[in-house]
Write an enzyme that holds these catalytic residues in place. Structure first.
Site, PDB file in Angstrom:
ATOM      1  N   HIS A 115      42.543  16.079   5.339  1.00  0.00           N
ATOM      2  CA  HIS A 115      41.559  16.567   6.554  1.00  0.00           C
ATOM      3  C   HIS A 115      40.259  16.750   5.671  1.00  0.00           C
ATOM      4  CE1 HIS A 115      40.519  18.727  10.120  1.00  0.00           C
ATOM      5  NE2 HIS A 115      40.747  17.609  10.640  1.00  0.00           N
ATOM      6  N   LYS A 117      36.728  17.203   3.492  1.00  0.00           N
ATOM      7  CA  LYS A 117      35.334  16.585   3.614  1.00  0.00           C
ATOM      8  C   LYS A 117      34.544  16.948   2.706  1.00  0.00           C
ATOM      9  CE  LYS A 117      36.772  17.511   8.408  1.00  0.00           C
ATOM     10  NZ  LYS A 117      37.701  16.577   8.340  1.00  0.00           N
ATOM     11  N   ASP A 122      28.444  14.299  -9.991  1.00  0.00           N
ATOM     12  CA  ASP A 122      28.494  14.613 -11.369  1.00  0.00           C
ATOM     13  C   ASP A 122      29.237  15.663 -12.034  1.00  0.00           C
ATOM     14  OD1 ASP A 122      26.727  12.429 -11.673  1.00  0.00           O
ATOM     15  OD2 ASP A 122      24.794  13.668 -11.470  1.00  0.00           O
TER      16      ASP A 122
END
Ligand SMILES: [Zn+2]
Ligand SMILES: [Zn+2]
Lengths: 171, 171
Positions: A115, A117, A122
């Site tokens: 779930h 996000k 870098d």
């Protein structure tokens, strides 16, 4: 100075073409130009990657985010995408297009939802929040995205990405 | 020093009763004790509120988080809960129980999802991430919660909460 920024959505709608093609001829385009929005800032942040981009998102269907990732891939930036297994089968999911483009994609194993996000640019800049990489999330929902370079916040996400990547399905 | 912490889920399962009743008699309880988990750290962080707790979550059904909020309310901490309108109707939603307990609850207006998952403790400490306040999120999903006192990150959330609160439905 450590970069710290918060973006809220839904984003205003504006043209983001100039982020992909500096020669974009805006006279033929009906969207507002020269407007900085939450979404253009998010895209800019992702496009700032010069060496690597690790993405761990439940849902990835937004075409502009897909174009941004593809552009980075074509520039030689090392991309890794970790996605939820169930979501990859949903219509509009760009997970297979990413893989078809030669980008390294893995899916979570087991029956639990992946779930997250978040993305790490870098190995230095964390992008995280409530926003899935979909059009609805960007244009309709009330969402947040937090951007930070604070090592105490970035490092745990780098470590967790590594852990999840190692135990995910490369197939 | 500014507090910065990241918690990952699913959390290990352990007893959290001692956070609510210090006299909890663990001999009769089959869950592990004296174990600090991601969930117990999250609960502890919420329970640290002394003056106010502003909650803005899409889904709120987790009974331990409900108990924590209720305990704070009973201690006189000012609670405000902003929830998604559609989600409040889902079985298991604790939104109505919160309101029934005398806690100030508002729902998003319009047809868009209020997809946030954040809380602000004492106008000072931000708790945000991918985690909805449900049992599945805590015990099953791969999720993250970021905890920070960094003003550059906390202040925008305080401002956004205020904005959303003002344009939400008190009914
Ligand atoms: Zn344009
Ligand atoms: Zn116990």
């Amino acid at each position: 100075r450590t970069r710290n920024e918060v973006l809220f959505f839904p984003s205003e709608v504006a043209c983001v073409e100039h982020l992909f093609s500096p020669s974009h001829y805006s006279s033929f385009c009906s969207f507002p130009h020269s407007v900085e929005t939450s979404f253009s800032r998010l895209l800019r942040c992702i496009l700032s990657a010069t060496s690597s981009l690790d993405i761990c998102v439940f849902a990835f269907s937004n075409m502009d985010l897909y174009r941004a990732v593809l552009a980075l891939h074509n520039r030689g930036v090392i991309i890794r995408v970790l996605a939820d297994k169930d979501y990859t089968a949903i219509p509009g999911s760009q997970i297979w297009s990413l893989r078809y483009s030669g980008i390294c994609v893995r899916c979570g194993v087991g029956s639990v939802y992946m779930h997250h996000k978040f993305a790490v640019v870098d190995h230095r800049l964390l992008i995280t929040g409530s926003l899935n990489w979909t059009l609805t999330a960007v244009q309709s929902n009330m969402e947040n995205v937090l951007i930070t370079e604070e090592p105490e916040l970035v490092q745990p996400f780098i470590k967790e990405f590594h852990r999840l990547w190692e135990c995910s399905d490369p197939a």
